[in-house]
Every structure is written in structure tokens, then in C-alpha cells.
Scaffold this motif. Sequence first.
Motif, PDB file in Angstrom:
ATOM      1  N   LEU A 192       0.771  -6.123  10.145  1.00 35.09           N
ATOM      2  CA  LEU A 192       1.550  -4.901   9.916  1.00 35.09           C
ATOM      3  C   LEU A 192       1.517  -4.086  11.197  1.00 35.09           C
ATOM      4  CD1 LEU A 192       2.977  -3.057   7.725  1.00 35.09           C
ATOM      5  CD2 LEU A 192       0.713  -2.011   7.390  1.00 35.09           C
ATOM      6  N   ALA A 193       2.659  -3.515  11.571  1.00 34.26           N
ATOM      7  CA  ALA A 193       2.744  -2.714  12.800  1.00 34.26           C
ATOM      8  C   ALA A 193       2.633  -1.234  12.459  1.00 34.26           C
ATOM      9  CB  ALA A 193       4.057  -2.995  13.527  1.00 34.26           C
ATOM     10  N   LEU A 194       1.432  -0.680  12.585  1.00 34.58           N
ATOM     11  CA  LEU A 194       1.241   0.756  12.404  1.00 34.58           C
ATOM     12  C   LEU A 194       1.610   1.459  13.705  1.00 34.58           C
ATOM     13  CD1 LEU A 194       0.036   3.141  10.683  1.00 34.58           C
ATOM     14  CD2 LEU A 194      -2.133   2.673  11.848  1.00 34.58           C
ATOM     15  N   ILE A 195       2.300   2.573  13.591  1.00 38.89           N
ATOM     16  CA  ILE A 195       2.587   3.412  14.747  1.00 38.89           C
ATOM     17  C   ILE A 195       1.690   4.637  14.635  1.00 38.89           C
ATOM     18  CG2 ILE A 195       4.339   4.631  16.085  1.00 38.89           C
ATOM     19  CD1 ILE A 195       4.745   1.580  15.838  1.00 38.89           C
ATOM     20  N   ASP A 196       0.664   4.682  15.459  1.00 42.50           N
ATOM     21  CA  ASP A 196      -0.354   5.738  15.379  1.00 42.50           C
ATOM     22  C   ASP A 196      -0.227   6.644  16.603  1.00 42.50           C
ATOM     23  OD1 ASP A 196      -2.519   7.309  14.896  1.00 42.50           O
ATOM     24  OD2 ASP A 196      -3.987   5.701  14.858  1.00 42.50           O
ATOM     25  N   GLU A 197       0.231   7.860  16.361  1.00 42.80           N
ATOM     26  CA  GLU A 197       0.420   8.842  17.433  1.00 42.80           C
ATOM     27  C   GLU A 197       1.271   8.258  18.562  1.00 42.80           C
ATOM     28  OE1 GLU A 197      -3.316  10.482  18.608  1.00 42.80           O
ATOM     29  OE2 GLU A 197      -3.807  11.185  16.591  1.00 42.80           O
ATOM     30  N   LEU A 231      -1.192  -5.429  -0.760  1.00 42.02           N
ATOM     31  CA  LEU A 231      -0.402  -5.099   0.429  1.00 42.02           C
ATOM     32  C   LEU A 231       0.221  -3.713   0.305  1.00 42.02           C
ATOM     33  CD1 LEU A 231       1.345  -8.492   1.275  1.00 42.02           C
ATOM     34  CD2 LEU A 231      -0.773  -7.534   2.216  1.00 42.02           C
ATOM     35  N   GLU A 232       0.687  -3.388  -0.891  1.00 45.42           N
ATOM     36  CA  GLU A 232       1.256  -2.052  -1.112  1.00 45.42           C
ATOM     37  C   GLU A 232       0.179  -0.987  -0.933  1.00 45.42           C
ATOM     38  OE1 GLU A 232       3.781  -5.077  -3.138  1.00 45.42           O
ATOM     39  OE2 GLU A 232       1.617  -4.685  -3.044  1.00 45.42           O
ATOM     40  N   ALA A 233      -1.025  -1.272  -1.441  1.00 45.53           N
ATOM     41  CA  ALA A 233      -2.133  -0.329  -1.264  1.00 45.53           C
ATOM     42  C   ALA A 233      -2.497  -0.178   0.212  1.00 45.53           C
ATOM     43  CB  ALA A 233      -3.350  -0.803  -2.061  1.00 45.53           C
ATOM     44  N   THR A 234      -2.400  -1.271   0.959  1.00 47.50           N
ATOM     45  CA  THR A 234      -2.697  -1.231   2.390  1.00 47.50           C
ATOM     46  C   THR A 234      -1.729  -0.318   3.129  1.00 47.50           C
ATOM     47  OG1 THR A 234      -3.723  -3.420   2.436  1.00 47.50           O
ATOM     48  CG2 THR A 234      -2.755  -2.636   4.485  1.00 47.50           C
ATOM     49  N   VAL A 235      -0.440  -0.451   2.834  1.00 49.68           N
ATOM     50  CA  VAL A 235       0.557   0.406   3.473  1.00 49.68           C
ATOM     51  C   VAL A 235       0.319   1.870   3.107  1.00 49.68           C
ATOM     52  CG1 VAL A 235       3.013   1.004   3.570  1.00 49.68           C
ATOM     53  CG2 VAL A 235       2.302  -1.393   3.672  1.00 49.68           C
TER      54      VAL A 235
END
Length: 335
Positions: A192-197, A231-235
Motif C-alpha cells: 500500500l502506498a501511504l503518502i505521509d506529509e 485490509l480495510e482495517a489497515t487502510v
Amino acid sequence: MNGPWRLSSGLGRAILTCGSRCAHSLRLFPRTMHFSTEERGQAGSTDYRLYFKGADGKYISPFHDIPLYAETKTEDEIPAKKSRTNGKEEVFNMVVEVPRWTNAKMEIATKESLNPIKQDTKKGKLRYVANIFPHKGYIWNYGAFPQTWEDPHHMDEGTGCYGDNDPIDVCEIGSKVSSRGEVIQVKVLGVLALIDEGETDWKVIAINVEDPEAEKFSDIDDVRKYKPGYLEATVNWLRLYKVPNGNPENQFGFNGEFKDKKFAQAIISTTHQYWKNLIQKKIDGGSINCMTTALHESPFWCREEVARDIVESEPPLTTPGPVPAEVDVWHYVNK
């Protein structure tokens, strides 16, 4: 084995070489490498550090000296380009920073010598993740892949953001609660690609190969099938975990879509190459500390006694400090 043996390492693999009485050398690739840890300072304080040792008892960096791949399939690659396989699966080493259901935000200290695990701070205060109902702390065993680096000089074409300057993160979804500093072998399922700051912060989904149900999992769709809702909980967790502290929701690349195993392995391979450039001083790592005791070919290699002096200069382990009461508070956040 007889004779005066010594352990040295190539970039990403171990090489066992005999002493002066031997006219040849042997390259051995153990099925599982063994590591231990040593705590220093006071847990629950800013001086706590967790250092790593190799099987020979010598201090190592979990960032640079633990191989990414659990075992190589060939003796001729430096660094190793192929991993141990479990059936048809590649197997990777994962350094566990945060056990499931705990709150302390522990991480590999990339800017310190030997890169021990320590608790992250913000404005001088120890960081704990909030409990987002119905969860308690982290919802996976959370950690990192050694010998990877999300290059802050590189903009990812898919996310449009630069790397976050850390090893790539791993969310291990098996049934066992791992221990801080444990090195486990996992197979990758997706990412999953998180965009953090504004930075790309990949979150690899993986499972411990020793998990009783590991054989059921081959790709990201198997998580949906055998662990419905995970996976939904992870997001949701990653989107909301900073909200109780007054921060906005996190964003995601690819509209929050989980990418499959093949995509994830390509990301891991790329970040492994960025790490190679870093440890071989082909790129400026800025404040990243690249001290290594095992990678003799690296310009950052240091002697064993130097590493030992660093650890011994830290305060000895003492009784853990108190955990703030707010760490156990549940937060209800609209999704």
C-alpha cells in the motif's frame, strides 16, 4: 569444522573464510541466520536503545548488516540478488520494531551509529500511537526490511512523491505476536502506498513463513479471502492514526488500492538498489548513519572494538519508566 575460522560479509551475504592454515575458502548460506539483542537505558524514556548482535555475538546494524533476503540461491552475487525460497515464494528478513497491540512508536534509528531501535519523539516527547476503536495500538507486527532505503532524492512515478528516507515498512499479519527486535522470515503479499506529509511511505503486507496458515497466502487477494476486513482495517488505521493528535487524515497513492505481490517485490528490489547505492557511497545519504561491522567492502565499515565502545558508552538497562495513562484511552473517529 576444524581450523581458525572467521566471519566476514559481502554486501548482503555472509562469507565464512578459513585462516592462514587453509588454502581455500568456503561460502556458507545458512537456512536461518540467528540474531540477538541487547537493551540499554530505561524503556519508556528517551535514552532507551535496543542494539543487535550477530550469531557470533558481535554488534551489527539491523539496517545494514542483516540481509534483506533470508538466504541466497547462488554463491556468486554480491550483494545477493536472489532469496531463499519456500516452495515458490521468496523469503525476506523482517526486523520487528513494534509488536502487535502495543503503542510505543519504536523505530530503527537511522541517524545513529549501529542504528539501534529506539522510541520516536516529537518536540522532545515520546511518541505513542493512539487507540482507534476497536483497535489497541498497532494492528500488525510492524517493522522494516533491512538493506532497503526509500531514497528522498527519487520521485516515484506512481505516487508523484519522493521517498521518506527510511527502510521500507512491513505490516506482518500472522497470528503470532512477535517481540521487539525479533528477526522473522516473511513472504510478501502486496503493498500500500501511504503518502505521509508529502512523502512516499510504502507499507508492505507480509506474513511470517512459520505461521500455521502461511501456505494459504500467496498474494494480496488471499488476505481478503482468509482474513476478511483486515485490509480495510489497515487502510482505516493508517488514514486515521494521527487524527487524535490533531493532525489531518493521511492520504494514499493509487486511491488507496493495494498492489499485488509482483508490484510489491518490484518496489522492494528498487529500494534495495537505493540502499546499495547508499552503503557503497554512490549517493549522498545526508544524516543517515551507514556504519557497518559486517560489510567489509563498504567505505563505512568499522572495527568490532569501535562498535563495542559505542554500545558500552550507553547507560545500562534499568527498570522501565511509567507509561502515560492516555496511552490506554480509546478514540472514536468518524471514518
